[in-house]
Design a protein around this motif. Structure first.
Motif, PDB file in Angstrom:
ATOM      1  N   GLN A  63     -38.048  52.233   1.792  1.00 40.97           N
ATOM      2  CA  GLN A  63     -39.064  52.818   2.666  1.00 40.97           C
ATOM      3  C   GLN A  63     -40.235  53.367   1.855  1.00 40.97           C
ATOM      4  OE1 GLN A  63     -39.252  52.608   5.922  1.00 40.97           O
ATOM      5  NE2 GLN A  63     -41.206  53.673   5.892  1.00 40.97           N
ATOM      6  N   GLN A  64     -39.936  54.004   0.742  1.00 42.81           N
ATOM      7  CA  GLN A  64     -40.993  54.538  -0.122  1.00 42.81           C
ATOM      8  C   GLN A  64     -41.882  53.406  -0.660  1.00 42.81           C
ATOM      9  OE1 GLN A  64     -39.613  56.598  -3.627  1.00 42.81           O
ATOM     10  NE2 GLN A  64     -41.588  57.583  -3.944  1.00 42.81           N
ATOM     11  N   LEU A  65     -41.273  52.300  -1.036  1.00 44.40           N
ATOM     12  CA  LEU A  65     -42.055  51.159  -1.522  1.00 44.40           C
ATOM     13  C   LEU A  65     -42.929  50.586  -0.416  1.00 44.40           C
ATOM     14  CD1 LEU A  65     -39.413  49.355  -3.757  1.00 44.40           C
ATOM     15  CD2 LEU A  65     -41.364  50.728  -4.510  1.00 44.40           C
ATOM     16  N   ASP A  70     -48.692  47.710  -0.405  1.00 47.08           N
ATOM     17  CA  ASP A  70     -48.905  46.710   0.646  1.00 47.08           C
ATOM     18  C   ASP A  70     -48.050  45.466   0.450  1.00 47.08           C
ATOM     19  OD1 ASP A  70     -50.712  48.244   2.045  1.00 47.08           O
ATOM     20  OD2 ASP A  70     -52.463  47.354   1.088  1.00 47.08           O
ATOM     21  N   ARG A  71     -47.811  45.072  -0.784  1.00 45.39           N
ATOM     22  CA  ARG A  71     -47.074  43.830  -1.026  1.00 45.39           C
ATOM     23  C   ARG A  71     -45.610  43.912  -0.587  1.00 45.39           C
ATOM     24  NH1 ARG A  71     -47.351  45.818  -6.678  1.00 45.39           N
ATOM     25  NH2 ARG A  71     -45.282  45.775  -7.595  1.00 45.39           N
ATOM     26  N   PHE A  72     -45.135  45.110  -0.273  1.00 40.27           N
ATOM     27  CA  PHE A  72     -43.750  45.271   0.155  1.00 40.27           C
ATOM     28  C   PHE A  72     -43.604  45.490   1.657  1.00 40.27           C
ATOM     29  CE2 PHE A  72     -43.336  46.930  -4.337  1.00 40.27           C
ATOM     30  CZ  PHE A  72     -42.816  45.747  -4.829  1.00 40.27           C
ATOM     31  N   LYS A  73     -44.629  45.253   2.423  1.00 37.89           N
ATOM     32  CA  LYS A  73     -44.565  45.466   3.877  1.00 37.89           C
ATOM     33  C   LYS A  73     -43.438  44.654   4.521  1.00 37.89           C
ATOM     34  CE  LYS A  73     -48.000  48.315   4.215  1.00 37.89           C
ATOM     35  NZ  LYS A  73     -47.702  49.719   4.187  1.00 37.89           N
ATOM     36  N   THR A  74     -43.148  43.471   3.975  1.00 35.03           N
ATOM     37  CA  THR A  74     -42.096  42.634   4.555  1.00 35.03           C
ATOM     38  C   THR A  74     -40.697  43.214   4.338  1.00 35.03           C
ATOM     39  OG1 THR A  74     -41.979  41.259   2.569  1.00 35.03           O
ATOM     40  CG2 THR A  74     -43.435  40.510   4.350  1.00 35.03           C
ATOM     41  N   MET A  75     -40.568  44.191   3.469  1.00 34.83           N
ATOM     42  CA  MET A  75     -39.267  44.826   3.234  1.00 34.83           C
ATOM     43  C   MET A  75     -38.871  45.732   4.389  1.00 34.83           C
ATOM     44  SD  MET A  75     -39.533  45.835  -0.803  1.00 34.83           S
ATOM     45  CE  MET A  75     -38.282  47.070  -0.669  1.00 34.83           C
ATOM     46  N   LYS A  76     -39.805  46.040   5.239  1.00 35.75           N
ATOM     47  CA  LYS A  76     -39.574  46.996   6.315  1.00 35.75           C
ATOM     48  C   LYS A  76     -38.355  46.633   7.164  1.00 35.75           C
ATOM     49  CE  LYS A  76     -42.238  49.474   9.775  1.00 35.75           C
ATOM     50  NZ  LYS A  76     -43.557  49.645  10.355  1.00 35.75           N
ATOM     51  N   HIS A  77     -38.124  45.359   7.366  1.00 35.58           N
ATOM     52  CA  HIS A  77     -37.037  44.916   8.235  1.00 35.58           C
ATOM     53  C   HIS A  77     -35.904  44.233   7.470  1.00 35.58           C
ATOM     54  CE1 HIS A  77     -39.585  45.980  11.552  1.00 35.58           C
ATOM     55  NE2 HIS A  77     -40.550  45.245  11.054  1.00 35.58           N
ATOM     56  N   SER A  78     -35.931  44.297   6.160  1.00 36.27           N
ATOM     57  CA  SER A  78     -34.899  43.644   5.354  1.00 36.27           C
ATOM     58  C   SER A  78     -33.638  44.491   5.272  1.00 36.27           C
ATOM     59  CB  SER A  78     -35.422  43.386   3.943  1.00 36.27           C
ATOM     60  OG  SER A  78     -36.464  42.468   3.970  1.00 36.27           O
ATOM     61  N   ILE A  79     -32.528  43.812   5.227  1.00 33.78           N
ATOM     62  CA  ILE A  79     -31.237  44.486   5.135  1.00 33.78           C
ATOM     63  C   ILE A  79     -30.918  44.835   3.688  1.00 33.78           C
ATOM     64  CG2 ILE A  79     -28.753  44.217   5.484  1.00 33.78           C
ATOM     65  CD1 ILE A  79     -29.493  42.356   7.835  1.00 33.78           C
ATOM     66  N   SER A  80     -31.163  43.903   2.784  1.00 33.84           N
ATOM     67  CA  SER A  80     -30.863  44.159   1.376  1.00 33.84           C
ATOM     68  C   SER A  80     -32.071  43.803   0.519  1.00 33.84           C
ATOM     69  CB  SER A  80     -29.640  43.369   0.912  1.00 33.84           C
ATOM     70  OG  SER A  80     -29.901  41.990   0.948  1.00 33.84           O
ATOM     71  N   ASN A  81     -32.390  44.713  -0.363  1.00 32.76           N
ATOM     72  CA  ASN A  81     -33.482  44.518  -1.302  1.00 32.76           C
ATOM     73  C   ASN A  81     -32.962  44.842  -2.693  1.00 32.76           C
ATOM     74  OD1 ASN A  81     -35.795  44.241   0.689  1.00 32.76           O
ATOM     75  ND2 ASN A  81     -34.904  46.182   1.319  1.00 32.76           N
ATOM     76  N   HIS A  82     -33.139  43.908  -3.607  1.00 36.40           N
ATOM     77  CA  HIS A  82     -32.665  44.106  -4.968  1.00 36.40           C
ATOM     78  C   HIS A  82     -33.788  44.557  -5.878  1.00 36.40           C
ATOM     79  CE1 HIS A  82     -29.487  41.426  -3.443  1.00 36.40           C
ATOM     80  NE2 HIS A  82     -28.727  42.033  -4.320  1.00 36.40           N
ATOM     81  N   ALA A  83     -33.411  45.342  -6.874  1.00 35.32           N
ATOM     82  CA  ALA A  83     -34.305  45.686  -7.972  1.00 35.32           C
ATOM     83  C   ALA A  83     -33.645  45.157  -9.241  1.00 35.32           C
ATOM     84  CB  ALA A  83     -34.500  47.195  -8.065  1.00 35.32           C
TER      85      ALA A  83
END
Length: 99
Positions: A63-65, A70-83
């Motif tokens: 959420q912070q990202l 802006d480039r992470f807007k698509t993460m808003k609805h993602s279930i898993s995000n890796h770093a």
């Protein structure tokens, strides 16, 4: 497709949990693949990504990202995000080489 340069990678690196990381979406952008292919590479090659190479973002981190980049807007609805840590990024290049 042009090779990925150190400058390309450094421009996308972020600090999370005290480590320099690349978010899966940035890895996908660099290697011109869909983010789901990066996730599949992690899932299908667990021996290439042992603990410390990558980690799942906590909901608050994602959420912070989203709120700050802006480039992470698509993460808003993602279930898993890796770093991916620096070491994990090196191994990602081996799983998904250029060319």
């Amino acid at each position: 497709m042009l090779p990925v340069t150190t400058k390309d990678v450094e421009a996308r690196m972020l600090q999370l949990r005290g480590k320099l990381v690349l978010i899966d979406r940035d890895v996908a952008t660099l290697y011109v693949v869909e983010t789901k292919r990066v996730t599949e590479a992690v899932r299908n090659n667990p021996d290439k990504f042992p603990p410390g190479y990558c980690f799942l973002l906590q909901k608050a981190e994602a959420q912070q990202l989203v709120e700050n980049f802006d480039r992470f807007k698509t993460m808003k609805h993602s279930i898993s995000n890796h770093a991916f840590t620096e070491r994990g990024c090196e191994d990602k290049a081996q799983v998904h080489p250029q060319g």
